[in-house]
Design an enzyme around this catalytic site. Sequence first.
Site, PDB file in Angstrom:
ATOM      1  N   HIS A 260      -2.630   0.410 -14.010  1.00 26.71           N
ATOM      2  CA  HIS A 260      -1.322   0.980 -14.362  1.00 26.71           C
ATOM      3  C   HIS A 260      -0.448  -0.133 -14.936  1.00 26.71           C
ATOM      4  O   HIS A 260      -0.184  -1.121 -14.258  1.00 26.71           O
ATOM      5  CB  HIS A 260      -0.693   1.586 -13.110  1.00 26.71           C
ATOM      6  N   ASP A 262       3.189  -0.660 -16.418  1.00 24.82           N
ATOM      7  CA  ASP A 262       4.505  -0.110 -16.729  1.00 24.82           C
ATOM      8  C   ASP A 262       4.935  -0.635 -18.092  1.00 24.82           C
ATOM      9  O   ASP A 262       4.941  -1.845 -18.321  1.00 24.82           O
ATOM     10  CB  ASP A 262       5.499  -0.479 -15.626  1.00 24.82           C
ATOM     11  N   ASP A 372       2.560   7.734 -11.626  1.00 20.30           N
ATOM     12  CA  ASP A 372       3.672   6.967 -11.051  1.00 20.30           C
ATOM     13  C   ASP A 372       5.033   7.444 -11.544  1.00 20.30           C
ATOM     14  O   ASP A 372       5.843   6.642 -11.960  1.00 20.30           O
ATOM     15  CB  ASP A 372       3.481   5.478 -11.420  1.00 20.30           C
ATOM     16  N   HIS A 577       8.907   5.878 -17.496  1.00 20.75           N
ATOM     17  CA  HIS A 577       9.420   6.185 -16.156  1.00 20.75           C
ATOM     18  C   HIS A 577      10.162   5.048 -15.446  1.00 20.75           C
ATOM     19  O   HIS A 577      10.623   5.254 -14.320  1.00 20.75           O
ATOM     20  CB  HIS A 577       8.313   6.766 -15.259  1.00 20.75           C
TER      21      HIS A 577
END
Length: 1064
Positions: A260, A262, A372, A577
């Site tokens: 993951h 970001d 997430d 996000h």
Amino acid sequence: MAAAPFLKHWRTTLERVEKFVSPLYSTDCNLRGRLFGDSCPVAALSSFLTPERLSYQEAVQQDFRPAQVGDSFGPTWWTCWFRVELTIPEAWVGQEVHLRWESDGEGLVWRDGEPVQGLTKEGDKTSYVLTDRLGEGDPRSLILYVEVACNGLLGAGKGTMIAAPDPEKMFQVSRAELALFHRDVHKLLVDLELLLGVAKGLGEDNQRSFQALYTANQIVNVCDPAEPETFPAAQDLASKFFGQRGGESQHTIHAMGHCHIDTAWLWPFKETVRKCARSWITAVQLMERNPEFIFVCSQAQQLEWVRNHYPGLYARLQEFACHGQFVPVGGTWVEMDGNIPSGEAMVRQFLQGQNFFLQEFGKMCTEFWLPDTFGYSAQLPQIMRSCGIRHFLTQKLSWNLVNNFPHHTFFWEGLDGSRVLAHFPPGDSYGMEGSVEEVLKTVAKNRDKGRTNHSAFLFGFGDGGGGPTQTMVDRLKRLYNTDGLPRVQLSSPGQLFSMLESDSEQLCTWVGELFLELHNGTYTTHAQIKKGNRECERILHDVELLSSLALVRSTPFLYPAAQLQGLWRLLLLNQFHDVVTGSCIQLVAEEAMCHYEDIRSQGNTLLSAAAAALCAGEPGPEGLLIVNTLPWKRTEVLALPRPGGAHSLVLILSTGDSAQHGLCSCSSPHFTAAPAAPAACVCCARGECWRPLPTVSRLPSAKTDGSVTLDNGIIRVKLDPTGRLTSLVLVASSREAIAEGAVGNQFVLFDDVPLYWDAWDVMDYHLETRKPVLGQAGTLAVGTEGGVRGSAWFLLQISPNSRLSQEVVLDAGCPYVRFHTEVHWHEAHKFLKVEFPARVRSPQATYEVQFGHLQRPTHYNTSWDWARFEVWTHRWMDLSEHGFGLALLNDCKYGSSVRGNVLSLSLLRAPKAPDATADMGRHEFTYALMPHTGSFQDAGVIQAAYSLNFPLLALPTPGRAPVSAWSAFTVSSPAVVLETVKKAETNPQDHTLVLRLYEAYGSHVDCWLHTSLPVQEAVLCDLLERRDPAGHLPLRDSRLKLTFSPFQIQSLLLVLQPTPELSP
Ligand SMILES: [Zn+2]
């Protein structure tokens, strides 16, 4: 079965094995101490420090200075490039040789101009495999570069992870050497750790646990770390244990490598570009060494960055995608927030994402991947289904603070009834490391035991990137099929979901939104980002609409498809996000604001260009083009620019019978020409009457108590001397909307100190600290005296440091009163809201969401109810009882709540981490209050909220503006909203428009869409603009019939007749 130890002592046996593999204890004689053999220093080390993020080609040309292990470099966000010269000793022929590199920061090894390995201590990556087996003739001297970014995997927080970054942080290189790697030791270590995991994980009640412990103990007995000849016997013991198979009923875990990343969070966007390279080249190495290893990767934007900056790496990703080892997932441009983006923006995430995946990897994604994100809109199932996606994966609801979500595998049914198969990895993480503990947890925690026998297991360091390691892969391969444990299969989302699908008869269904009971402050934090988001969604809507009309009306006009794609992608990027949510560092917030500025300025240029094209060739005076970009008639007061920078107020009427030159009378989009001044001519030009009526009046107060009353014949607003609302009456019914004895427009401050996640969380207990902000009598003054607009304004000192000014505005003909608000905000850990106690009783309130609305409770009966003490909405919320209600509209807010009869809008927060400057400074926003009889649907609340957010445009035209009003589309039912008009994403020559409509009331409805455009063919399509083979719509008298179910979204392609100039 290995021999049992002489004495039955669980603890000493277990700890004996632990010490044998420990990296801390007994490394002088234990197995771990033998992982690496001989070592030698690198031949030469030099470095170059830069504040820039340079390309490899630029970096290697710089002036490198001699460096050595132990050197410091920095500060934060800088980059240190190391040139590493190596000479491998000849005696190491036949052995595995590693470069061991340990430094702070995130490293990337370059060899011959290409990235070859990511290195981070935090991500357990401190070795670059130079060769698996050094051959006789292999070159033994080489030069590598190591690019070290001065930030950790999770940024550079000062003290704690989410604290604002420490700009002065320094970094150090602590190891740079060549070493022999003992692969056989590594294998035994993996086995022993797994055996320990089984022993501990299954516990002392379990027979298999003792078998694992005794096997491990026996391995320690037979294995002499100093004598590699003893290793095969030890290996055999382990293989015997792991080779004992499980039964047919074993649960199957689908292990997928994942990382993951970001897209921006505790580091800036530009660092993410490099994080992708570091993480994915590491994954490429793993795919190469382990043909069964599968790596799943989301977010088209990140892939596009790598395509542009690291073409060599990108080509390898495409190659592994062909083999099925690199699996693009998700279908979206970025992993966006699931609450705040508009419906259309959510559609564009998929449109941009899926088209990218198709173009670059030959196929679209079949699963939506959003592990997430802080909650999931109830419209997502419909959007997914119409974007070719039937499956959904996340795990974030495991973060719920109050209630445990009851399923891990289930059908998720959206607002309109669309269903997708949803799966939450039962280990409640996307960053597993392949331990037995995690594998057992995945089985034990699964809430759908007995209903389905498959689950996902996402392994690899995540959030800041990093990804899987060889050790993780080795562990999971070893657990392929062992009695006492679930079966572990290196797998893909496709394989997992096809197993879940085939086994889905017993699955439960969850209807409606997936609300995250945490991070509820993200609806409010960083108000400027929220405002930029709402405003840019509006601008792109307007640009697309006007450009589409210009395309039809003006032959030489070129639709700005490429530019619009660029602007949309910027907006979508900001909807990541940790960006639109405000949970990012200051650097990211600043970059996001620059993105919005680009969209604003370029968007306004595009609007002007479209306006100019629309006016070209029409007779009429030069001046202004008034445009209504909404699909219904509007009568509104508009401020028109006058020479010298002043404005004059004009009531723009849009009456059904007035558009004498128009192609359609009750029309949209509806525009007309107007000279710059005087304003009244605007309406004359349209052949309409301007009613200079004193339609808003300020009633002199009888008691001269300092209160002000505004009345436009529809509503009457009474403000007390401090600006609070003491009365709001619907004139026709004399119905009072404010609760008896209460006041509205009451500002309230709360202490806002979350447990940890500062920018993210507002805790339930903040409600216990409510303090009304009281103004001083006599601060209320009359603003605009009347005519088409009446207003009053006041100042309010919120605290010693923060103040607010507000103009309360009532326009002629307008069913709502607006509150234009300016705040100078300088607080720490305070939350500002505004409250309106309504004379309405209802157990539920209604909130707008993407393409629709939903109800949430106004009471705290159950834990599921009170966990929603702070919720999100889009442009409006409404509290209604039978026959009457009160709606609260806004132009850039998202946080809200209704508790009992009090509607509350969340205005500003003041968190200090990860951005200590978040929300400090000046803010401007508008909310509005609309009392109504009947239902909010029939009263036009939805339309009013659109009008507040999409003001009439008054665009200066360089040439002559058309004299006649003209409308392109009309929809016969007010329940159906024409949301989007754009050109289809086909080839530039093709004149096809896409229209997107949705049913906004929650009803089954048939309606007619009328168009004045020269349409040749109309056909339904999906959200990716793919024709529905059975979707041909007959067009009669320029009308076509559409049938909607509640909250249904429909898109159609309108193929336009070729204009004479274009036809051959
Ligand atoms: Zn994330």
